[in-house]
Write an enzyme that holds these catalytic residues in place. Structure first.
Site, short mmCIF file in Angstrom:
data_model
loop_
_atom_site.label_atom_id
_atom_site.label_comp_id
_atom_site.label_asym_id
_atom_site.label_seq_id
_atom_site.Cartn_x
_atom_site.Cartn_y
_atom_site.Cartn_z
N LYS A 94 9.32 58.56 33.35
CA LYS A 94 10.22 59.48 34.02
C LYS A 94 11.17 60.10 33.00
O LYS A 94 11.25 59.68 31.85
CB LYS A 94 11.02 58.75 35.11
CG LYS A 94 11.96 57.67 34.58
CD LYS A 94 12.71 56.98 35.70
CE LYS A 94 13.66 55.91 35.15
NZ LYS A 94 14.43 55.25 36.23
N ARG A 200 20.98 50.26 46.00
CA ARG A 200 20.70 51.67 45.75
C ARG A 200 19.57 52.22 46.61
O ARG A 200 19.56 53.38 46.99
CB ARG A 200 20.35 51.85 44.27
CG ARG A 200 20.14 53.28 43.83
CD ARG A 200 19.71 53.36 42.37
NE ARG A 200 18.35 52.87 42.15
CZ ARG A 200 17.79 52.77 40.95
NH1 ARG A 200 18.49 53.09 39.86
NH2 ARG A 200 16.55 52.33 40.82
N TYR A 332 35.31 75.22 16.85
CA TYR A 332 36.30 75.65 17.84
C TYR A 332 37.55 74.80 17.79
O TYR A 332 37.51 73.60 17.57
CB TYR A 332 35.69 75.60 19.24
CG TYR A 332 34.53 76.54 19.44
CD1 TYR A 332 34.73 77.92 19.46
CD2 TYR A 332 33.23 76.07 19.60
CE1 TYR A 332 33.66 78.80 19.65
CE2 TYR A 332 32.15 76.94 19.78
CZ TYR A 332 32.39 78.30 19.80
OH TYR A 332 31.34 79.16 19.97
N MET A 380 27.71 74.51 21.35
CA MET A 380 26.53 74.50 22.19
C MET A 380 25.25 74.38 21.36
O MET A 380 24.31 73.69 21.75
CB MET A 380 26.46 75.77 23.04
CG MET A 380 25.30 75.79 24.02
SD MET A 380 25.23 77.29 25.03
CE MET A 380 26.68 77.09 26.05
#
Length: 477
Positions: A94, A200, A332, A380
C-alpha cells in the site's frame, strides 16, 4: 531572526575549531562531527551514464530515489526464515509500496516467491492489475459496496469491517447478479476484519458468526479470510490480549465449517514474537528493510532483524553551487544567514517531494562521504546545503549528495529523519512524492526506472506473478 542567529553561532563554532558538531541529527545520535579530513572520496558513476549504459531513459531532474532490489529480496528471505512451513508470506504494498513504487516492487516480489500482496484501497489494486500483476491481492480497508463487483472481476479480495457495509455489499452483489444478461459476475472473496483492541476497524466479536453465515449463504461470495491488527506489537501483554480475543472470535464460528485463512501478525509482531504467525503474515515495514520504531526485538528475532537492510535511498546533484558573502540570506525568511563567506549548493528536492519543511535548518546530507548541514527554509522544490568546509576541490554540480541512505562510511537513516521530524519511519518513506524518480538496481546496476511519464522494468513474467512483461513499459505508449 533568532533561528538564524543560532545557526550562525553553530557555523562559527565549527569554523573556529571548537569541539562538537552543534545540534541536529548527528549530535542527537552521538556521531562524529559533520566534517573530517581523510582520503579522497571515490568517484561514483554519474547517474546519467549508469542509466544510458543500462539502456534506460534519462532522469527528468537530478534528484532520485534508488531502490535496491537485492536488498528487497534479502529482506523477504530473512522474514521467510522466521516462518513455520506452510505460512503464507504476503507483503504490504500500500501507499505506493511504502514510497518505493508499487508496480516496480509488486512485480519484482513475484520473482521472490511471495504468496500474495496487500493494499489499502481498490485503486491501488487496480494499478497493479493494470500493470499485469497476477498475485493474489487483498484490500485491507472497506470499499464502497457498489465497487464489490469490480473487485470480483479484478480477482481482488476485499475486507469487510462493518455490519452495514456487509449488508450493502451483499445487496450490491445480488443486484449485479440479477441484472447480468451475460451471467452472474465472478465470485467475490471477502475477508472479515475483527475488532480485538485497535479501536480503528473491524466487526465486534459478537457479530462475527452472523457475518460468516451471511457470506456463506450468499451466492457468488466466499469467505476467504479473517484477520485483525495489533495496536502495539511491541507490548506482549496487550498483543496477547488481542490474540486471545481473535481466538475467541474464531471459536465462535460454526464448528462444522472449515476456518478461512487467519492472519494477525505484521512486521512488529513477527520480529517481537508477540503474536502467532497463523496461516499468513502481512509484512509491511520489514519488507523495506526497517524495524518498526521503538520495537524491542528479542533473541529469537535478532538474526532476522539484523539481516534487514534499507531498500530506499535518496540522492541529488546540485542545480546551482554559489559562493555567498557573509550576511547573505539563504531561502525564504530568511531563516538562515551566512556568518562568513559560504559555498551553498542548491539541491532539487523540496517539501513537494516529501522532504518535510519541518527539516528546515535541522537536517544534514552526505557529500563525498561527509556530513554537511542543510540550511535555510525548505522550499517546495529545493533545499540548500552549506558545503563550505568540504575538503578538496570545491563542491560542484557534479557532486552527488545523499539525503537518506549511506555514502562512504556514514549513513542517514529513516529513523534519524523521523526523529528530526517528530514522526515515525513509516511516514518518512511513504511521504516520498510520486514525482521523484525511482531508479531500481540489481547488483548495483540500474534495471528499472519510474518517472511521472515512464515505467521501464527489466524483469519478466515467467513464474514471477506478472501476467505481462514489464520490460520497456511506458505510460506514454
Amino acid at each position: 531572526m533568532a533561528q538564524a542567529r543560532r545557526f550562525r553561532h553553530a557555523r562559527n563554532s565549527r569554523a573556529s575549531g571548537e569541539s562538537g558538531c552543534g545540534r541536529g541529527i548527528a549530535a542527537a545520535h552521538g556521531r562524529a562531527p559533520l566534517l573530517s579530513s581523510g582520503a579522497p572520496f571515490p568517484a561514483r558513476t554519474p547517474i546519467e551514464v549508469a542509466l544510458r549504459d543500462a539502456g534506460l531513459p534519462p532522469l527528468p531532474r537530478t534528484a532520485w530515489l534508488a531502490i535496491d532490489l537485492d536488498r528487497l529480496a534479502a529482506n523477504l528471505a530473512a522474514v521467510r526464515s522466521m516462518l513455520p512451513p506452510g505460512v503464507r508470506l504476503e507483503p504490504v504494498v500500500k501507499a505506493d509500496a511504502y514510497g518505493h513504487g508499487a508496480v516496480g516492487v509488486a512485480s519484482f516480489l513475484g520473482e521472490t516467491g511471495v504468496d500474495g500482496l496487500s493494499v489499502a484501497t481498490l485503486d491501488e489494486a487496480r494499478e497493479l492489475r493494470a500493470a499485469g500483476v497476477t498475485l493474489p491481492l487483498l484490500v485491507l480497508f472497506s470499499i464502497a459496496p457498489e465497487l464489490a463487483v469490480e473487485a470480483a472481476r479484478l480477482d481482488v479480495a476485499i475486507t469487510i469491517a462493518d455490519r452495514v457495509l456487509l449488508e450493502r455489499t451483499l445487496d450490491a452483489r445480488a443486484a449485479a447478479a440479477s441484472g447480468a444478461a451475460a451471467g452472474p459476475p465472478p465470485q467475490l472473496v471477502v475477508h472479515l476484519e475483527v475488532e480485538t483492541g485497535l479501536g480503528r476497524g473491524g466487526l465486534d466479536q459478537s457479530e462475527t458468526p452472523w457475518a460468516a453465515a451471511a457470506i456463506r449463504d450468499a451466492p457468488g461470495i466466499r469467505l476467504g479470510g479473517i484477520w485483525s491488527h495489533l495496536a502495539a506489537a511491541g507490548q506482549p501483554e496487550r498483543s496477547g490480549g488481542q490474540s486471545r480475543r481473535f481466538d475467541a472470535a474464531l471459536a465462535d464460528l460454526l464448528a462444522d465449517e472449515p476456518l478461512p485463512m487467519r492472519h494477525l501478525a505484521a512486521s512488529g509482531a513477527l520480529l517481537a514474537g508477540t503474536a502467532p504467525s497463523l496461516d499468513a503474515v502481512r509484512i509491511g515495514l520489514a519488507t523495506y528493510g526497517l524495524i518498526p520504531d521503538g520495537l524491542n526485538v528479542p533473541v529469537a528475532g535478532a538474526a532476522a532483524a539484523a539481516a534487514l537492510a534499507p531498500v530506499m535511498s535518496l540522492h541529488a546533484r546540485p542545480v546551482r553551487v554559489a559562493d555567498l558573502p557573509a550576511g547573505h540570506g539563504v531561502s525564504y525568511g530568511p531563516s538562515f544567514e551566512t556568518a562568513r563567506s559560504s559555498r551553498i549548493a542548491t539541491l532539487p528536492i523540496g517539501y513537494a517531494d516529501g522532504w518535510s519543511r519541518i527539516l528546515s535548518n535541522r537536517a544534514e546530507a552526505l557529500v563525498r562521504g561527509l556530513r554537511v548541514p542543510l540550511v535555510g527554509t525548505v522550499a517546495m522544490d529545493a533545499v540548500m546545503a552549506d558545503v563550505t568546509d568540504v575538503p578538496g576541490a570545491p563542491v560542484s554540480v557534479d557532486d552527488e549528495f545523499v539525503l537518506l541512505g549511506a555514502q562512504g562510511a556514514d549513513h542517514i537513516g529513516a529513523g534519524d529523519l523521523a526523529q528530526a521530524r517528530t514522526t515515525i519511519s513509516y511516514e518518512v518513506l511513504t511521504s516520498m512524492a510520486r514525482r521523484v524518480a525511482r531508479v531500481y538496481y540489481r547488483s548495483a546496476v540500474p534495471v528499472g526506472l519510474r518517472t511521472l511519464t515512464e515505467e521501464t522494468y527489466a524483469w519478466h513474467s515467467s513464474s514471477s506473478g506478472m501476467g505481462i512483461s514489464a520490460t520497456s513499459k511506458s505510460t506514454r505508449s
